[in-house]
Design a protein around this motif. Structure first.
Motif, PDB file in Angstrom:
ATOM      1  N   ARG A   6      11.354   1.070  -7.136  1.00  0.00           N
ATOM      2  CA  ARG A   6       9.925   0.860  -6.870  1.00  0.00           C
ATOM      3  C   ARG A   6       9.770  -0.374  -5.971  1.00  0.00           C
ATOM      4  NH1 ARG A   6       5.684   2.941  -9.290  1.00  0.00           N
ATOM      5  NH2 ARG A   6       6.920   3.563 -11.097  1.00  0.00           N
ATOM      6  N   ALA A   7       9.069  -0.203  -4.861  1.00  0.00           N
ATOM      7  CA  ALA A   7       8.812  -1.317  -3.934  1.00  0.00           C
ATOM      8  C   ALA A   7       7.760  -2.232  -4.549  1.00  0.00           C
ATOM      9  CB  ALA A   7       8.335  -0.779  -2.594  1.00  0.00           C
ATOM     10  N   THR A   9       8.066  -7.777  -0.452  1.00  0.00           N
ATOM     11  CA  THR A   9       8.953  -7.875   0.699  1.00  0.00           C
ATOM     12  C   THR A   9      10.173  -8.695   0.289  1.00  0.00           C
ATOM     13  OG1 THR A   9       7.149  -7.691   2.284  1.00  0.00           O
ATOM     14  CG2 THR A   9       9.161  -8.753   3.062  1.00  0.00           C
ATOM     15  N   HIS A  41      16.800   5.604  -6.672  1.00  0.00           N
ATOM     16  CA  HIS A  41      15.422   5.256  -6.329  1.00  0.00           C
ATOM     17  C   HIS A  41      15.044   3.902  -6.917  1.00  0.00           C
ATOM     18  CE1 HIS A  41      15.681   9.627  -5.980  1.00  0.00           C
ATOM     19  NE2 HIS A  41      14.791   9.487  -5.016  1.00  0.00           N
ATOM     20  N   VAL A  84       7.038  -4.832   2.317  1.00  0.00           N
ATOM     21  CA  VAL A  84       6.064  -4.171   1.436  1.00  0.00           C
ATOM     22  C   VAL A  84       4.675  -4.656   1.787  1.00  0.00           C
ATOM     23  CG1 VAL A  84       5.349  -3.821  -0.958  1.00  0.00           C
ATOM     24  CG2 VAL A  84       7.767  -3.911  -0.374  1.00  0.00           C
ATOM     25  N   ILE A 136      10.882   4.357  -3.550  1.00  0.00           N
ATOM     26  CA  ILE A 136      11.678   4.560  -2.336  1.00  0.00           C
ATOM     27  C   ILE A 136      13.037   5.147  -2.705  1.00  0.00           C
ATOM     28  CG2 ILE A 136      10.525   2.768  -0.983  1.00  0.00           C
ATOM     29  CD1 ILE A 136      12.980   0.957  -1.610  1.00  0.00           C
ATOM     30  N   GLU A 144       5.206   1.969  -4.312  1.00  0.00           N
ATOM     31  CA  GLU A 144       5.834   3.205  -3.844  1.00  0.00           C
ATOM     32  C   GLU A 144       7.272   3.315  -4.355  1.00  0.00           C
ATOM     33  OE1 GLU A 144       7.100   5.288   0.426  1.00  0.00           O
ATOM     34  OE2 GLU A 144       5.807   3.517   0.437  1.00  0.00           O
ATOM     35  N   LYS A 147       9.911  -0.068   5.609  1.00  0.00           N
ATOM     36  CA  LYS A 147       8.581  -0.414   5.102  1.00  0.00           C
ATOM     37  C   LYS A 147       8.207   0.481   3.939  1.00  0.00           C
ATOM     38  CE  LYS A 147       7.035  -1.673   9.709  1.00  0.00           C
ATOM     39  NZ  LYS A 147       6.123  -1.377  10.807  1.00  0.00           N
ATOM     40  N   ALA A 148       7.374  -0.053   3.049  1.00  0.00           N
ATOM     41  CA  ALA A 148       6.841   0.717   1.923  1.00  0.00           C
ATOM     42  C   ALA A 148       5.538   0.074   1.487  1.00  0.00           C
ATOM     43  CB  ALA A 148       7.830   0.734   0.772  1.00  0.00           C
ATOM     44  N   THR A 149       4.735   0.831   0.776  1.00  0.00           N
ATOM     45  CA  THR A 149       3.518   0.269   0.204  1.00  0.00           C
ATOM     46  C   THR A 149       3.836  -0.204  -1.216  1.00  0.00           C
ATOM     47  OG1 THR A 149       2.806   2.452  -0.553  1.00  0.00           O
ATOM     48  CG2 THR A 149       1.969   1.703   1.570  1.00  0.00           C
ATOM     49  N   PRO A 179      14.429   2.644   3.619  1.00  0.00           N
ATOM     50  CA  PRO A 179      13.243   2.478   4.466  1.00  0.00           C
ATOM     51  C   PRO A 179      13.055   1.015   4.874  1.00  0.00           C
ATOM     52  CG  PRO A 179      12.596   2.783   2.181  1.00  0.00           C
ATOM     53  CD  PRO A 179      14.088   2.981   2.244  1.00  0.00           C
ATOM     54  N   LEU A 220      13.273  -4.929   3.189  1.00  0.00           N
ATOM     55  CA  LEU A 220      12.191  -4.005   2.879  1.00  0.00           C
ATOM     56  C   LEU A 220      10.890  -4.783   2.975  1.00  0.00           C
ATOM     57  CD1 LEU A 220      11.148  -1.243   1.883  1.00  0.00           C
ATOM     58  CD2 LEU A 220      11.379  -2.149  -0.457  1.00  0.00           C
TER      59      LEU A 220
END
Length: 104
Positions: free
Chosen positions: A76-77, A80, A74, A103, A16, A14, A9-11, A7, A101
């Motif tokens: 964890r975000a 950035t 996977h 964030v 990913i 999150e 972008k992510a919060t 991705p 990425l």
């Protein structure tokens, strides 16, 4: 050729999903060609993925791995930063791709 699914972008916090595939024959050194000659061994030995410079996934490959290795994992975000995917073959040749990425 390298294919990456990551991705943009992510919060913060999150989880990913990251996917990576490299087109590579992964020859074991045990097969023979149509003339009966042994096809030389040619495999990727290591895969590593870093996020913001920290290793988040790493694996060592052996001759039993199929051609065109495909990995899904996977992370964890948290901030950035760059995500780097890299492979090294048995001869020391290295391939890598990076994705940013962002964030929020």
């Amino acid at each position: 050729m390298i294919r990456i699914s990551a991705p943009d972008k992510a919060t913060a916090g999150e989880i990913i999903e990251l996917k990576a595939m490299i087109q590579h024959p992964m020859e074991t050194g045990y097969r023979r060609d149509s003339k009966g000659e042994i096809i030389p061994r040619n495999i990727i030995k290591q895969f590593r993925c870093t996020y913001d410079g920290n290793i988040i996934f790493e694996g060592e490959f052996f001759p039993g791995i199929a051609a065109n290795p495909f990995l899904t994992f996977h992370a964890r975000a948290t901030r950035t930063a760059m995500i780097e995917f890299s492979w090294t073959d048995q001869h020391g040749e290295r391939w890598s791709e990076e994705r940013l990425l962002t964030v929020s």
